[in-house]
Motif scaffolding. Structure first.
Motif, PDB file in Angstrom:
ATOM      1  N   TRP A 111       1.000  -1.368   0.047  1.00 17.31           N
ATOM      2  CA  TRP A 111       0.491   0.294  -0.359  1.00 17.31           C
ATOM      3  C   TRP A 111       1.082   1.475   0.542  1.00 17.31           C
ATOM      4  N   GLN A 139      -6.601   4.797  -6.211  1.00 21.98           N
ATOM      5  CA  GLN A 139      -6.791   2.588  -6.286  1.00 21.98           C
ATOM      6  C   GLN A 139      -6.867   2.078  -5.294  1.00 21.98           C
ATOM      7  N   ASN A 148      -8.381   0.831  -2.516  1.00 20.77           N
ATOM      8  CA  ASN A 148      -9.288   0.615  -2.331  1.00 20.77           C
ATOM      9  C   ASN A 148      -9.885   0.333  -0.238  1.00 20.77           C
ATOM     10  N   LEU A 149     -11.141   0.693  -0.202  1.00 21.53           N
ATOM     11  CA  LEU A 149     -10.809   0.132   1.451  1.00 21.53           C
ATOM     12  C   LEU A 149     -11.420  -1.271   1.937  1.00 21.53           C
ATOM     13  N   GLY A 150     -12.314  -1.866   1.404  1.00 23.18           N
ATOM     14  CA  GLY A 150     -12.230  -3.398   1.052  1.00 23.18           C
ATOM     15  C   GLY A 150     -11.665  -4.422   1.154  1.00 23.18           C
ATOM     16  N   ALA A 151     -10.550  -4.063   0.552  1.00 21.71           N
ATOM     17  CA  ALA A 151      -9.266  -4.843   0.635  1.00 21.71           C
ATOM     18  C   ALA A 151      -8.181  -4.230   0.992  1.00 21.71           C
ATOM     19  N   ASP A 190     -15.911  -2.230  -0.216  1.00 17.38           N
ATOM     20  CA  ASP A 190     -15.610  -2.841  -1.663  1.00 17.38           C
ATOM     21  C   ASP A 190     -16.084  -1.302  -2.620  1.00 17.38           C
ATOM     22  N   GLY A 191     -17.225  -0.467  -2.309  1.00 20.08           N
ATOM     23  CA  GLY A 191     -17.585   0.348  -2.790  1.00 20.08           C
ATOM     24  C   GLY A 191     -17.366   1.884  -2.923  1.00 20.08           C
ATOM     25  N   HIS A 192     -15.741   1.377  -2.230  1.00 17.06           N
ATOM     26  CA  HIS A 192     -15.174   2.945  -1.621  1.00 17.06           C
ATOM     27  C   HIS A 192     -13.470   2.514  -2.197  1.00 17.06           C
ATOM     28  N   THR A 193     -13.300   3.671  -1.707  1.00 12.56           N
ATOM     29  CA  THR A 193     -11.744   4.085  -2.562  1.00 12.56           C
ATOM     30  C   THR A 193     -10.616   5.357  -1.192  1.00 12.56           C
ATOM     31  N   ASP A 199     -12.619   8.227  -1.758  1.00 15.02           N
ATOM     32  CA  ASP A 199     -13.893   9.355  -1.010  1.00 15.02           C
ATOM     33  C   ASP A 199     -13.871   9.170   0.425  1.00 15.02           C
TER      34      ASP A 199
END
Lengths: 154, 154
Positions: free
Chosen positions: A53, A72, A74-77, A122-125, A128
């Motif tokens: 990261w 790029q 991703n918060l979920g990842a 997963d829908g946010h980076t 956001d």
């Protein structure tokens, strides 16, 4: 129900790096900005580096920066890679000793709830959730003002 | 990311009571069944009693039982009433000291993820997660057998 402090700090650290894309940042600086422990930050910096990261530069004048653009990341990842586990209830761990393991239906219900939780992340980076970059001058008309009006009055 | 042990134990305790609706159960019995601490169970029993999930009967021969049918005990409502907090990240707590509080957009993203998580639990009751009640005899034809066949052979 909480995420670990490590994940909380990782999010803050990455937000800070995202706000200073033009230079290397130091652990001491991030610790000072948030008023949090350098020791904790060193640990999380190491982990974020290993996971790809962030990039770190050693030596005098060194520091760290994001390895990717905020949009790029991703918060979920990110949360999956930092949080040690997601054992909401004991039976979700592989070494569960609950006498009901395999008999009750708690695991699928909590797994579905966890999936719904992660789907949101997963829908946010990182882009956001980062604080907006501060404008150099405040006020609704500041951006439109021509340069001369900001000079001291004579 | 974990729920507290208290919530885990509360779920197990209620499942046990749900499986023994015909009698009062004791803390010692539940502790023995799951191999967990009586002291922890006493604390959670008190909390579940105050919240109206269980009824307790004091004195010799006393114990506890569900205050409602398992199908009436909503998992979302139960978890909300037992879990001390849902401060996934520090800024979700009212006393947050993060210097970004109110500036970054982490809170609404994690709040939405938490809502999605709880919505899943809201769709289930204790009856959905309880282990199936064990039949008195095993085997696919056991239920259909007429009573005389279960008498000892002469």
């Amino acid at each position: 129900m909480r995420l670990t402090t490590m994940t909380d700090y990782a999010l803050r650290l990455l937000m800070h790096l995202g706000q200073h894309r033009d230079r290397l940042c130091t652990i001491a600086e991030v610790a000072r900005v948030y008023g949090i422990s350098e020791a904790h930050l060193m640990k999380i910096t190491h982990q974020l580096g290993l996971a790809g990261w962030i990039e770190t530069v050693r030596g005098k004048g060194g520091g760290m920066r994001l390895a990717h653009e905020p949009v790029q990341i991703n918060l979920g990842a990110l949360v999956r890679s930092v949080e040690p586990d997601f054992f909401l209830v004991e039976c979700m761990a592989s070494g569960s000793v609950c006498t009901l393991t395999g008999e009750c239906r708690l695991t699928p219900v909590f797994s579905a709830a966890l999936d719904a939780f992660m789907l949101q992340l997963d829908g946010h980076t990182l882009a956001d959730v980062m604080p907006p970059l501060r404008p150099r001058a405040k006020g609704p008309t500041a951006v439109a003002l021509p340069a001369p009006t900001r000079r001291p009055l004579r």
